[in-house]
Design a protein around this motif. Structure first.
Motif, PDB file in Angstrom:
ATOM      1  N   LEU A   1       1.109  -1.454   0.013  1.00 53.38           N
ATOM      2  CA  LEU A   1      -0.076  -0.088  -0.026  1.00 53.38           C
ATOM      3  C   LEU A   1       0.829   1.146  -0.086  1.00 53.38           C
ATOM      4  CD1 LEU A   1      -2.906  -0.936   2.412  1.00 53.38           C
ATOM      5  CD2 LEU A   1      -3.124  -0.690  -0.015  1.00 53.38           C
ATOM      6  N   THR A   2       2.107   1.483   0.641  1.00 55.66           N
ATOM      7  CA  THR A   2       2.869   2.414   0.700  1.00 55.66           C
ATOM      8  C   THR A   2       3.447   2.771  -0.511  1.00 55.66           C
ATOM      9  OG1 THR A   2       3.364   2.016   2.947  1.00 55.66           O
ATOM     10  CG2 THR A   2       5.026   3.360   2.141  1.00 55.66           C
ATOM     11  N   LEU A   3       4.007   1.484  -1.156  1.00 58.89           N
ATOM     12  CA  LEU A   3       4.609   1.719  -2.678  1.00 58.89           C
ATOM     13  C   LEU A   3       3.628   2.362  -3.481  1.00 58.89           C
ATOM     14  CD1 LEU A   3       6.929   1.114  -4.410  1.00 58.89           C
ATOM     15  CD2 LEU A   3       5.988  -1.164  -4.870  1.00 58.89           C
ATOM     16  N   PHE A   4       2.315   1.703  -3.419  1.00 54.34           N
ATOM     17  CA  PHE A   4       1.334   2.187  -4.390  1.00 54.34           C
ATOM     18  C   PHE A   4       0.947   3.605  -4.253  1.00 54.34           C
ATOM     19  CE2 PHE A   4      -2.496   1.694  -6.972  1.00 54.34           C
ATOM     20  CZ  PHE A   4      -3.547   2.465  -6.624  1.00 54.34           C
ATOM     21  N   SER A   5       1.300   4.179  -2.839  1.00 59.39           N
ATOM     22  CA  SER A   5       0.750   5.607  -2.757  1.00 59.39           C
ATOM     23  C   SER A   5       1.785   6.419  -3.036  1.00 59.39           C
ATOM     24  CB  SER A   5       0.695   5.609  -0.922  1.00 59.39           C
ATOM     25  OG  SER A   5       0.504   7.143  -0.904  1.00 59.39           O
ATOM     26  N   GLU A   6       3.134   5.915  -2.963  1.00 57.21           N
ATOM     27  CA  GLU A   6       4.383   6.766  -3.730  1.00 57.21           C
ATOM     28  C   GLU A   6       4.172   6.913  -5.197  1.00 57.21           C
ATOM     29  OE1 GLU A   6       7.454   5.543  -0.394  1.00 57.21           O
ATOM     30  OE2 GLU A   6       7.586   4.699  -2.141  1.00 57.21           O
ATOM     31  N   ARG A   7       3.726   5.746  -5.758  1.00 55.19           N
ATOM     32  CA  ARG A   7       3.186   5.829  -7.317  1.00 55.19           C
ATOM     33  C   ARG A   7       2.482   6.647  -7.514  1.00 55.19           C
ATOM     34  NH1 ARG A   7       4.108  -0.744  -8.566  1.00 55.19           N
ATOM     35  NH2 ARG A   7       6.385  -1.073  -8.238  1.00 55.19           N
TER      36      ARG A   7
END
Length: 444
Positions: free
Chosen positions: A359-365
């Motif tokens: 979820l964190t990676l998706f948010s940054e993308r």
């Protein structure tokens, strides 16, 4: 008070401003008592008036923004207490009172008097429910005691005609000022003294008047009128003022209405509702008869037909239902158990840390994509602006107005451009357009 002695000469504006500062600096919010006179309600919405006593007078103004918030109307002859501020009006070299609030002076004493009178009459039992007469549901005649010149009686006539046209008898009476109490009592007594054999004897009396101040409604707080209402053998509906106005007559009457129009509605039923109820009753009777006949017809058919005992069929149906019910319960229990086991197995395998990282990676993308999209939109918008500016310049260059601006002109005949002298005959009129204007000419 500091004296303004630092200059020896004043202009008119300087003097007016100094006086204004002195007055406003020494008087904060004040209260002034007096009688209203020379009230002028300007088309702008402001109200101008004079507040006076026996020896002096004071100009006043209520701005339009405050008029609707006043609890008391500003009218000639009213004795009031005004809360406001003192200021000066330079164009007329006068000082005036700016209104913030208006109250009747002495209204507290009137309320105290009314409370004492109410307590006295209450102890005598004049307001007891046991003294109340029942209002007839469909009166043949209605007596009305009110002013014959106001809009109240017209409103009552209008509402009665709309709901249930009934014979109205007006006893005209003053509803304010000297002699009003005697005239209203005379109206009540007049209707009560009519014999039962007289066709115009009312079944109910409406005592009505429009809204007003406490002083305006004082006639309906008089002990004489309250006793006259209480002694009336004919039911009385009181409709004094607006919904918020309450008088002693309201307590003594058999029914209180918030307004005269509401009194008319309480005095008679709504004929449309009566007709609707009658129609509904007839429809109900018709449905009852039809259902009764259908029921008897079905019973006759059942008796005539030779069929198996219906109880057995019913019991069989119950048995089938029980079987289906048991299967359904068993199926649901198994299904719930299986799903529960699956859930427990999957929950053990579930790794919350990995999910959070994803979820964190998706948010940054997602944030990166939004930033790129924002840059692309701005870049595209700037290109569109440049293209639009270029197109506008091209249109201006191609416009024939630019050619006219350099000293050329256009000749037209009946909106058609003339390109050759052969198109014109002698004495033909045509138009020449220059850059700034046009002119009419004739070929000679």
């Amino acid at each position: 008070m500091n004296k303004l002695s630092n200059i020896s000469e004043y202009t008119v504006s300087q003097l007016n401003k100094s006086i204004k500062n002195i007055i406003e600096g020494n008087f904060d919010t004040i209260k002034v008592i007096g009688e209203l006179s020379q009230v002028k309600k300007h088309s702008s919405g402001h109200i101008y008036f004079t507040l006076k006593d026996k020896e002096s007078s004071l100009s006043g103004v209520c701005w339009r923004s405050h008029v609707n918030s006043l609890k008391v109307n500003i009218d000639d002859g009213k004795f009031v207490l005004i809360k406001g501020k003192i200021t000066t009006y330079a164009p007329q070299s006068k000082y005036q009172l700016i209104v913030e609030q208006v109250e009747y002076q002495g209204e507290g004493e009137l309320l105290k008097l009314l409370e004492e009178r109410k307590k006295k009459l209450l102890e005598e039992g004049l307001f007891d429910l046991s003294r109340k007469n029942e209002i007839p549901k469909i009166p043949k005649n209605i007596g009305v005691v009110t002013s014959e010149t106001g809009a109240v009686f017209k409103d009552i006539i209008h509402r009665i005609n709309d709901r249930f046209p009934t014979n109205l008898i007006l006893f005209p009476a003053k509803v304010q000022g000297t002699g009003s109490v005697d005239q209203i009592c005379a109206g009540i007594n007049f209707f009560n003294n009519l014999t039962n054999n007289e066709k115009n004897k009312p079944d109910v009396i409406i005592l009505a008047r429009g809204g007003g101040s406490l002083e305006d409604l004082m006639a309906f707080n008089e002990e004489k009128l309250v006793r006259s209402i209480s002694e009336s053998k004919i039911p009385i509906i009181s409709a004094i003022g607006h919904e918020t106005d309450v008088t002693l007559c309201d307590f003594a009457s058999d029914l209180r209405a918030p307004t005269p129009s509401a009194a008319a509605e309480l005095a008679v039923p709504d004929r449309n509702q009566i007709l609707f109820r009658i129609s509904d009753k007839f429809l109900g009777f018709e449905k009852t008869i039809i259902n009764f006949l259908n029921e008897k017809s079905n019973t006759l058919k059942i008796l005539q037909s030779k069929i198996v005992d219906p109880k057995n069929e019913i019991n069989k149906s119950y048995q089938d239902i029980d079987l289906v019910n048991q299967k359904l319960i068993s199926f649901l229990e198994n299904r719930i158990s299986n799903e529960k086991n699956k859930y427990l197995e999957k929950s053990k395998k579930l790794n919350l840390t990995k999910i959070f990282d994803k979820l964190t990676l998706f948010s940054e993308r997602l944030v990166s994509m939004v930033e790129k999209l924002d840059k692309q939109i701005k870049f595209s918008f700037e290109n569109k602006k440049i293209n639009l500016k270029s197109k506008i310049q091209q249109l201006n260059i191609l416009s024939y107005k630019e050619t006219l601006k350099r000293g050329f002109s256009v000749a037209r005949k009946n909106t058609k451009i003339i390109i050759s002298d052969d198109e014109l005959k002698r004495n033909d009129e045509f138009e020449i357009e220059f850059y700034k204007n046009k002119t009419k000419v004739k070929k000679i």
